[in-house]
Design a protein around this motif. Structure first.
Motif, mmCIF file in Angstrom:
data_model
loop_
_atom_site.group_PDB
_atom_site.id
_atom_site.type_symbol
_atom_site.label_atom_id
_atom_site.label_comp_id
_atom_site.label_asym_id
_atom_site.label_seq_id
_atom_site.Cartn_x
_atom_site.Cartn_y
_atom_site.Cartn_z
ATOM 1 N N GLY A 139 22.955 12.031 -36.086
ATOM 2 C CA GLY A 139 23.461 10.890 -35.296
ATOM 3 C C GLY A 139 22.654 10.720 -34.020
ATOM 4 O O GLY A 139 22.160 9.626 -33.713
ATOM 5 N N MET A 188 19.075 9.289 -33.822
ATOM 6 C CA MET A 188 18.902 7.831 -33.760
ATOM 7 C C MET A 188 18.803 7.424 -32.285
ATOM 8 O O MET A 188 17.985 6.565 -31.912
ATOM 9 C CB MET A 188 20.101 7.145 -34.415
ATOM 10 N N ALA A 189 19.586 8.110 -31.432
ATOM 11 C CA ALA A 189 19.570 7.725 -30.006
ATOM 12 C C ALA A 189 18.162 7.895 -29.452
ATOM 13 O O ALA A 189 17.724 7.161 -28.572
ATOM 14 C CB ALA A 189 20.543 8.605 -29.228
ATOM 15 N N ALA A 249 15.623 7.008 -30.607
ATOM 16 C CA ALA A 249 14.752 5.863 -30.909
ATOM 17 C C ALA A 249 15.255 4.598 -30.209
ATOM 18 O O ALA A 249 14.865 3.497 -30.569
ATOM 19 C CB ALA A 249 14.735 5.633 -32.419
#
Lengths: 996, 256, 273, 298
Positions: free
Chosen positions: C180, C183-184, C186
């Motif tokens: 999870g 993703m942050a 990016a």
């Protein structure tokens, strides 16, 4: 008008669904309550069943026990003791009763009566004295003092306390007297009870009745061991309730429920007290979980430390005993370690504590290098500061400081030299300690019949059963290429041709010199001898006679020395270039080119039996007769085909032959296997089950044990179904291990885990013994000697040593060797068992024995390890200091000599005396060796009762009998002894130890 | 109606408590019990027989006692023959141990005779060469030689001991607890000395003498397996059935 | 006099006492006034209006999703508070606490299961509630803003569940959160691997992922931050928005239906701009 | 067909919610649409007969003038709420007793789980990672979903269907939402949980999840991707416009829309359609990027 239609929203009722769902909720709550109290707490039912079974067992046991006790009490001795006890009690009863009466009726009440007022007065006085001490004005003080004195006078306080004190003293005296009176009776009672306790096997009725009472209020609760600082919580005993019960419980006695049986190995628990160790460090499993058997045993999917299976239970020991090759009470683990070491797993798979020599060599060379750097740094600094000191510009003060600094540096550099020397000796002995698992293949040309090589590589086990060599699943072209490479890479030198020997004498020598302790002869059921080394039933088809003679005469002899620095075998040319003779042995082991340590010996543990040349020829010619006749070996012309050589080299490097064998050009090959030091706790995903992963998962063997068992059983199993070229296929050869062997090795691997307990739990006691076992395991001392009680040496089991006479011709037992011999002598003996540089074709201590103590040419390190090992095994103080013996006076000397040589004393009949005719038939070592070989204390104990120190020894007991507080010679003694007051055994010991 | 209720209730309790498994009786093998019998010569059977020896008579091997002057002096006139194979003039074998190997009641206890069996060491030789003794019966070891001997029996079922006995020393009394057929006894000082002791749980055994015969008396009626044991020629067995007061002859023979 | 009558009389007299009157401000009678007051004067119940559209009582309109979500949220808060008694958000102790909960704490396992399954149930119900609100067009004027608050609550629910996933500190949670938070990394502009991130000086040690995790990997800091988000920050935020949400339901005209159908012809024409 | 594997995935405690979702969503969709069709039939009837339209209480539920329009919350609403609470508690309790919350090995940073999946509700987004770069799939798309959802009330200018189930009157809105919610969000979750195995590879349900499976795929970028992108946007915008001005009714609604609302709607709808398109491009034609720029690529 139609009747008004009722509004459905208003008039519908939800009471039924509400009632139903309320009921459902109630049921769910009840279910959760039930689930909470019973279904996830199975141990409650276990404990109630245990209470029932255990009480029934105790009732039945106590019945059996009391019956036994009754007829013991009926025995005459017990009754005699009992009546003596009653009789003495009857005697002392009246006096004791009088004392009791006097104390209870008179003294006690009086003391009580006086005590009460006395206390009151005393407290009033104390209060007044307090006021006195704290009051300020002098007048108040005097007034208070007056009051106190007046009070004391009024109540005649002094007399009161004196009288009270006298009464108390009287009471104490009477009590002491009572104890004196009862002393004989108490002693008799103690003796009677001990008589009973000694003869009653198992728990006495007292303990059983105690247990039964404790069972009456048996409360069902979690029983756990909580070791706070290790954060260990083990609740195994919540179900395994019988584990540590004082009474031994078996599956049968507990109504067939194995869970309540007591711990099968109680003395192991004495060593590892569960209160400190808990259960899970050794057994695995999830100590905290009590919700279900599967969870508690850690068998659920995500628990990393599952319970060890029954056959691998000893895996738990490895974690703390990682540095040992032999741990008591862990036979499976020891066998696993032995296979790992002896069968050559260590050659391909690095294992930290097993890799003693290789690790030490690298650490020694690394230390040497760092010391060199340090020394050169210091010498450079010294030179610089010297230049600065001589510089006129520096002040005298600075110069003086610099000079001191320079001396300090030089001193430190010299200290380093001492360290370098020890490291040098260490590296010299290390080169001799390194052994290879298999024979050297540099000698293949000299020792082998060419055609034999490919047949052997095809399937070694089929050619020689029980061989250590695994089978490599080689295709024929590969076999040809490897054989060609080995043949062409080997040294061309072949040993001088030898004359034929006499096979009959050779056979007799082979069977009596002790070869059968390691080697074996005969195949199938007729196989006799040890399996430490090869079975020689077909050696005749393989070996070259002349090489065999040289090998038997001195197996350590090399055809060419190997220089580790230049990484090649030296030739005569290298020596001639420095006009040195082509001579290399233990004394000339420096490399002519660069002075580094050479490998001058074959890297085989096989010792030299110091046999004479003719005897070696006899044995060799006998062995050459051992072969299967009419076996056709297809001839192998391709052996000399240079084209195959490079191909063979690639294959040899791929299959890692150089890890077990010494091969020209491949001496420094890295290990081709993965390191296994922590294999037991490698994450399961890193173990590659390949295409069998799904099947393994479904069948439940996707575990470490599943992987190890199958990989050991068939090393190529995880290649099944895979499309791989020959080069990529799994290389591990098949060792044809039997099921128990597989279990033992997988026990060893399962135990090789990351530490789950702090390092202080690791076993550091007995480091000398642990190191010693390594050397004993490496050279198979247990083939000939008995080293710890219960272990029989291999020779002992051979049929030819079973009849009465030959039993005395076995090698001596080494139990208690540490207490018997002087370690300094042992060092010399182990270095050269012949104890002489000229007369080597004999045993140094027991020349009369046919079986020969061989020379292992142990390194200095190994010999010291053995000496410390034997001393530690016999728990002797180290370093050894011989107990001083007061010298013999002249009269004592004559007395001792008379007894020693008298007809009654059998000493000189068996022991060697130096006279060859007698020595031919002697059966015990010569006394000349005794002074520097034996320890006086041991000799004295040996003289008194040899059977105690070495059961079954030829030396008779009963030579001395006890007389008063000294030992006297049992037989008739020369007349002069009548007046000799001292101990005869001491006399003889001192006589033996006087240096001739 | 009430009656039914009570009966039902009783039945119910009965079933519930009987459902537990009966306790496993602790089994201990039966130690011999009952009074100790002694062979009843009156109405027991007597077995007699001889052990014949067929085939070539092996040459007598002389014992070389030169190593021990004391022993040599004792035999300076007639050198001693080894007693491992002694063929009697009448073609029978001496020193053959004959005993009842099986057939006696299993846990029967036999009275241990009080008189010890003497094993003398004279002339650096055990006299006699072979003795039979009951387990628990005393063996009296005497040393009537001028030199020191050490008695070193090498049993495998009984505990091993090795005592020296000074010349003219007082006799030693030893017993063997377990039955063991033929415990070899040697002397480490005189390697040629050898004797054999047969320890048997019951009194029915004998050693063939100069005439090669043996007699076993007081045998209770029954079928028995009689076994003969010889140092070099091994064992021979025969089954024999005897009734009360019967005199039975059983002969054995060994081939040279 | 029959038993029930006697009982009723007893009950009536009991209600007369001063204690009862001081507690129950409204008499429990079957009159419209009592029924309305019963709801209006109760601090909890006055979330509801006194009277409601007769057809809204039936299940098939609202499916009860909003109410059930709120109820499950209450269950979660309750079980969550109890779990907080046993849980320490530090790397070494967390896993052990879960083991402790499962084996030692009475009803501990039940508690943890309730909390986890409750969380999943809440996520499902929230989505079904959105689905129902959309199908019934209840987001239309005047309830637009309440829909926006609803969406925010949806996001908060997902975040609540996401931060809770990591707390047992086991492989499942650890890797789920790692995926999870990767993703942050990016995030455009703020993530060190997102577009224009590095140009703005974003490095793995100062980007938004670092902010989320309190470190470059999911370590004890991440555990602590997840714990605080999960137990304090987001529940408070969610409660606030729930209050606004409930408030706006009432203020925007209560439950939107089932309203009378509107015909195409009755669409009011837009006023000319 | 590896049913054992299928069963283990289905029965894993943490996948139970998705199975629940897979059952609940179709049910409630059917349940809602059923009432929509009922209302649609009523609407058709009323439009056909204007007189009736004036008198009818315009609801499918029965009603008589003498019944009250509004009923008391206590007891009628509260009792059903209480019932709902009871049922939910029972479900939760039974579920908690039967199934245990998963607790795997302690976290081990250097042992990557394969497959390592986000919680089930984010698995849809994780699936998007296959087709888009992380910044797009992880941040932009979730952000747009949220903003898109929030914008719905402000761009839906259709006054009809407020407060009652209807399909006919809000065909476009409902279809779009169903496509977004069921078609994209739930399908992606379903794929992420049941279809994506180790290495995030595609395993049809029933295929064994084999860690050693090797799949050879060569993805290539679409040449002139930017052109394709622009073409797509134009085509999509035209198609959407065509759709929402299909019938006179739609045209009436369209007329109510302001230009800004129209643009926002077009923006979101184009993006929503872009997702499945990108997925098809990747799955069928192995196309990875459409637009490659030094800073980011789509």
């Amino acid at each position: 008008m139609t009747p008004p239609v009722k509004d459905p929203v208003i008039h519908s009722s939800l009471s039924r669904p509400l009632a139903v769902s309320a009921l459902l909720l109630l049921l769910a709550l009840a279910w959760s309550l039930y689930d909470e109290t019973y279904s996830i707490r199975p141990w409650k039912s276990y404990q109630s069943r245990f209470a029932k079974l255990y009480s029934r067992f105790l009732d039945q046991a106590s019945a059996g026990q009391s019956e036994l006790e009754r007829n013991l009490k009926a025995s005459p001795d017990y009754r005699a003791l009992d009546s003596a006890l009653q009789q003495s009690e009857r005697e002392s009863l009246p006096a004791v009763a009088a004392i009791d009466r006097q104390i209870n009726q008179q003294l006690a009440p009086q003391i009580l009566a006086l005590n009460e007022p006395f206390q009151e007065v005393r407290s009033r006085i104390a209060a007044l004295t307090y006021q006195l001490e704290t009051s300020r004005s002098e007048s108040a003080k005097t007034d208070l003092r007056r009051q106190i004195d007046q009070l004391k006078a009024e109540t005649r306080f002094a007399a009161l306390s004196a009288q009270l004190q006298s009464l108390k003293d009287e009471k104490a005296r009477l009590l002491q007297q009572r104890v004196e009176l009862m002393r004989p009776a108490d002693a008799l009672r103690a003796r009677r009870d001990r008589y009973l306790a000694d003869r009653l096997p198992g728990a006495s009725t007292a303990t059983i009745s105690a247990l039964r009472t404790s069972l009456t209020n048996f409360d069902i609760r979690i029983r756990q061991i909580h070791v706070k600082d290790v954060d260990l919580v083990d609740r195994c005993e919540s179900c395994h309730l019988g584990a540590r019960e004082p009474v031994t419980l078996t599956k049968a006695s507990m109504g067939g429920e194995a869970v309540f049986a007591s711990h099968p190995n109680p003395e192991l628990l004495k060593l590892h007290d569960p209160e400190k160790f808990g259960c899970t460090p050794c057994h695995g499993g999830n100590g905290v979980a009590v919700a279900s058997v599967e969870k508690a045993h850690g068998a659920n999917k995500f628990w990393l430390w599952p319970l060890h299976a029954k056959e691998n239970i000893q895996a738990g020991c490895q974690q703390c005993h990682a540095r040992e090759i032999l741990t008591e009470m862990a036979p499976t683990l020891n066998q696993g370690r032995e296979i790992y070491r002896a069968r050559g797993c260590i050659a391909c798979h690095r294992y930290e504590s097993f890799d003693r020599e290789a690790d030490e060599i690298s650490s020694v060379t690394q230390q040497l290098r760092s010391i060199d750097q340090q020394k050169s740094a210091w010498t450079r600094e010294a030179a610089l500061s010297e230049a600065q000191a001589n510089d006129p510009r520096t002040s005298d003060e600075d110069a003086r400081k610099l000079l001191a600094h320079i001396n300090d540096l030089k001193l430190r550099a010299s200290l380093l030299d001492a360290q370098v020397d020890t490291l040098d000796t260490r590296s010299r002995s290390l080169v001799r300690e390194v052994k290879k698992t298999g024979p050297s293949l540099k000698e293949v040309r000299a020792k082998l019949r060419p055609e034999w090589l490919p047949v052997w590589l095809k399937d070694p086990r089929q050619w020689r059963e029980g061989t250590k060599m695994p089978s490599f699943r080689l295709a024929d072209p590969e076999i040809r290429a490897i054989s060609a490479f080995l043949w062409q890479s080997a040294l061309a030198a072949s040993p001088p041709p030898q004359a034929a020997g006499d096979p009959a004498r050779g056979r007799e020598a082979f069977e009596t010199r002790g070869c059968l302790a390691c080697h074996s002869l005969g195949e199938g059921s007729a196989r006799q001898g040890g399996n430490f080394a090869a079975n020689l039933s077909r050696i005749g088809e393989k070996a070259d006679y002349s090489y065999l003679v040289r090998w038997i005469h001195n197996p350590r002899q090399r055809s060419a020395p190997y220089c580790a620095f230049e990484k090649r075998d030296l030739t005569a040319e290298d020596y001639r270039r420095h006009n040195l003779p082509f001579l290399f042995d233990l004394d000339h082991s420096r490399c002519p080119n660069d002075g580094h340590e050479l490998q001058v010996q074959q890297m085989t543990p096989m010792p030299s039996l110091r046999l004479s040349e003719p005897e070696a020829r006899d044995i060799a010619s006998y062995l050459m007769t051992r072969k299967h006749d009419n076996v056709a070996y297809p001839d192998a012309p391709y052996l000399t085909d240079p084209a195959l050589k490079s191909q063979g080299l690639a294959l040899v490097r791929n299959y890692g032959c150089a890890n077990c064998h010494e091969i020209a050009g491949l001496e420094e090959e890295p290990r081709i296997g993965t390191e296994l030091t922590r294999e037991g706790s490698k994450p399961i995903d890193r173990l590659d089950f390949a295409l069998l992963t799904a099947q393994a998962n479904a069948e439940g063997w996707l575990t470490h044990k599943g992987f190890f068992d199958r990989k050991l059983q068939n090393p190529a199993i995880f290649d099944t179904g895979k499309e791989k070229s020959a080069q990529e296929r799994l290389k591990m050869p098949d060792f044809h291990l039997s099921k128990p062997e597989i279990d033992s090795v997988s026990t060893f691997l399962l135990g090789s885990v990351d530490a789950t307990v702090p390092p202080r739990y690791f076993n550091t006691r007995g480091q000398d013994i642990a190191d010693g076992w390594w050397v004993v395991a490496k050279y198979n001392c247990m083939g000939c000697h008995q080293l710890h009680p219960g272990q029989s040496s291999l020779l002992q089991l051979l049929p030819q040593y079973q009849d009465a006479d030959s039993r005395d011709r076995l090698p001596p037992t080494l139990i208690g060797e540490g207490a018997r011999v002087n370690p300094a002598w042992l060092l010399r003996f182990l270095a050269n068992p012949a104890l002489s540089d000229t007369l080597t074709d004999r045993n140094g201590v027991r020349p009369y024995l046919r079986v020969r103590m061989p020379s292992f040419s142990l390194s200095a390190g190994e010999v010291q390890k053995l000496a410390r090992f034997f001393a530690a095994l016999a728990s002797q103080a180290q370093p050894f200091v011989a107990a001083p013996l007061d010298p013999l006076t002249a009269s004592e000397l004559t007395l001792a000599r008379q007894l020693f040589a008298s007809e009654a004393a059998p000493c000189l009949k068996c022991h060697m005396t130096g006279d060859p005719k007698h020595d031919a038939r002697a059966t015990a070592p010569s006394f000349a060796l005794a002074p520097d070989r034996l320890q006086p204390a041991w000799v004295r104990r040996w003289l008194l009762d040899p059977a105690l120190l070495a059961p079954g020894t030829a030396m008779p007991s009963g030579l001395f009998r006890r007389e008063g507080d000294r030992f006297v010679f049992a037989g008739p003694t020369p007349p002069a002894f009548a007046s000799y007051p001292k101990d005869h055994a001491d006399l003889l010991t001192r006589f033996i130890f006087k240096t001739r | 109606m009430k009656l039914y209720a009570v009966a039902a209730f009783a039945l119910l309790t009965l079933i519930s408590c009987s459902s537990d498994k009966p306790p496993a009786a602790a089994t201990t093998e039966l130690a011999p019990t009952g009074p100790a019998l002694s062979p009843d010569e009156a109405n027991g059977a007597t077995l007699t027989g001889k052990v014949a020896f067929t085939g070539a008579k092996p040459p007598l091997s002389m014992i070389d006692m030169s190593a021990n002057p004391a022993c040599e002096r004792a035999h300076k006139d007639a050198p001693l023959a080894a007693e491992d194979i002694v063929v009697n003039p009448n073609g029978t074998l001496k020193y053959v141990f004959v005993w009842v190997k099986s057939g006696l009641p299993a846990n029967q206890r036999w009275a241990i005779p009080a008189t010890p069996v003497v094993l003398d060491q004279s002339g650096c030789q055990y006299k006699p060469h072979m003795i039979g003794v009951m387990t628990g019966q005393n063996v009296e070891l005497r040393n009537s030689d001028p030199t020191n001997h050490n008695i070193h029996p090498q049993p495998s079922l009984n505990p091993e001991w090795n005592d020296s006995q000074a010349p003219g020393g007082d006799p030693k009394f030893k017993t063997f607890a377990r039955q063991e057929i033929m415990i070899p006894v040697k002397c480490n000082v005189h390697p040629w000395m050898r004797s054999f002791i047969g320890a048997v749980n019951h009194p029915f055994f004998a050693v063939t003498g100069d005439d090669g015969t043996f007699t076993i008396v007081g045998l209770p009626p029954g079928t028995y397996v009689i076994q003969t044991w010889h140092e070099k020629f091994g064992t021979v067995e025969q089954t024999v059935t005897v009734g009360a007061k019967e005199h039975k002859a059983v002969d054995f023979s060994y081939k040279g | 006099m029959s038993l029930s009558a006697k009982l009723a009389r007893l009950l009536k007299s009991a209600r007369k006492t001063q204690v009862a009157k001081s507690v129950l401000r409204v008499k429990h009678e079957d009159t419209p006034r009592a029924r309305s007051l019963g709801v209006l004067s109760n601090v909890f119940l006055h979330l509801h209006p006194a009277k409601i559209n007769r057809d809204a009582v039936a299940y098939n309109y609202t499916w009860g999703m909003g109410g059930m979500t709120f109820y499950v949220y209450l269950v979660l808060v309750f079980t969550g508070a109890l779990l907080m008694f046993y849980y320490h958000p530090s790397k070494v102790v967390a896993y052990r606490d879960i083991l402790y909960l499962e084996n030692d704490v009475p009803f501990g396992k039940l508690l943890r299961n309730m909390h986890r399954w409750g969380a999943h149930l809440m996520v499902i119900m929230v989505q079904l509630h959105m689905f129902r609100v959309f199908l019934t067009g209840s987001y239309k004027k005047p309830r637009e803003f309440n829909w926006v608050v609803g969406v925010i609550l949806l996001v908060l629910t997902l975040l609540l569940s996401f931060t809770g996933y990591l707390l047992p500190d086991d492989q499942l949670g650890f890797w789920a959160v790692t995926v999870g938070t990767n993703m942050a990394r990016a995030t455009p502009l703020l993530g060190n691997e997102g577009p224009f991130g590095p140009q703005l000086g974003m490095t793995p040690y100062n980007d938004v992922r670092f902010g989320l995790l309190g470190g470059s990997i999911v370590d004890s800091n991440a555990l602590l931050r997840a714990y605080i988000w999960h137990c304090i920050a987001i529940p408070i935020l969610a409660s606030l928005f729930m209050i606004v949400h409930f408030w706006r339901v009432r203020k925007d005209g209560g439950i939107s239906g089932p309203a009378p159908v509107m015909l195409e012809s009755e669409i009011p024409q837009p006023r000319e701009p | 067909m590896d049913l054992h594997q299928l069963w283990t995935i289905l029965a894993t405690p943490d996948n139970v919610p998705i199975v629940l979702l897979a059952l609940a969503v179709p049910f409630y969709t059917w349940y809602g649409l059923r009432q929509s069709f009922a209302n649609d039939r009523l609407i058709a009837q009323l439009e056909a007969d204007p007189a009736l339209a004036r008198t009818h209480h315009r609801k499918t539920q029965p009603w008589r003038p003498e019944w009250d329009r509004e009923v008391h919350v206590w007891p009628y609403l509260l009792r059903i709420e209480f019932l709902a609470a009871l049922i939910v508690t029972v479900i939760l309790l039974v579920w908690s007793i039967l199934l245990n919350a998963p607790l795997e090995e302690p976290a081990n940073p250097n042992l990557t789980m394969n497959p390592s999946k986000a919680p089930w509700y984010f698995v849809g987004l994780q699936e998007m990672l296959v087709y888009f770069d992380p910044w797009l799939a992880g941040v932009v798309i979730p952000f747009l979903i949220i903003v898109g959802l929030m914008a719905i009330p402000y761009i839906d200018t259709n006054p009809l269907g407020s407060g009652y189930y209807t399909f006919k009157q809000r065909k476009a809105a409902i279809l779009t939402f169903l496509f977004g919610f069921l078609g994209l969000w739930l399908t992606m979750i379903f794929i992420g949980v049941f279809v994506r195995g180790p290495g995030w590879m595609w395993f049809w349900p029933g295929a064994t999840w084999d860690h050693n499976r090797l799949v050879f795929e060569v993805n290539r970028d679409l040449p002139f991707g930017a052109l394709f992108l622009a073409a797509y946007t134009a085509a999509a915008a035209w198609a959407i416009h065509k759709l929402i001005t299909l019938t006179p009714f739609h045209r009436k609604i369209h007329a109510r829309m302001s230009r800004f609302q129209y643009l926002v709607m077009q923006f979101f709808l184009i993006l929503m359609l872009a997702l499945p398109l990108k997925i098809l491009l990747r799955q069928l034609f192995r196309i990875k990027y459409l637009l490659v720029t030094p800073w980011f690529n789509i």
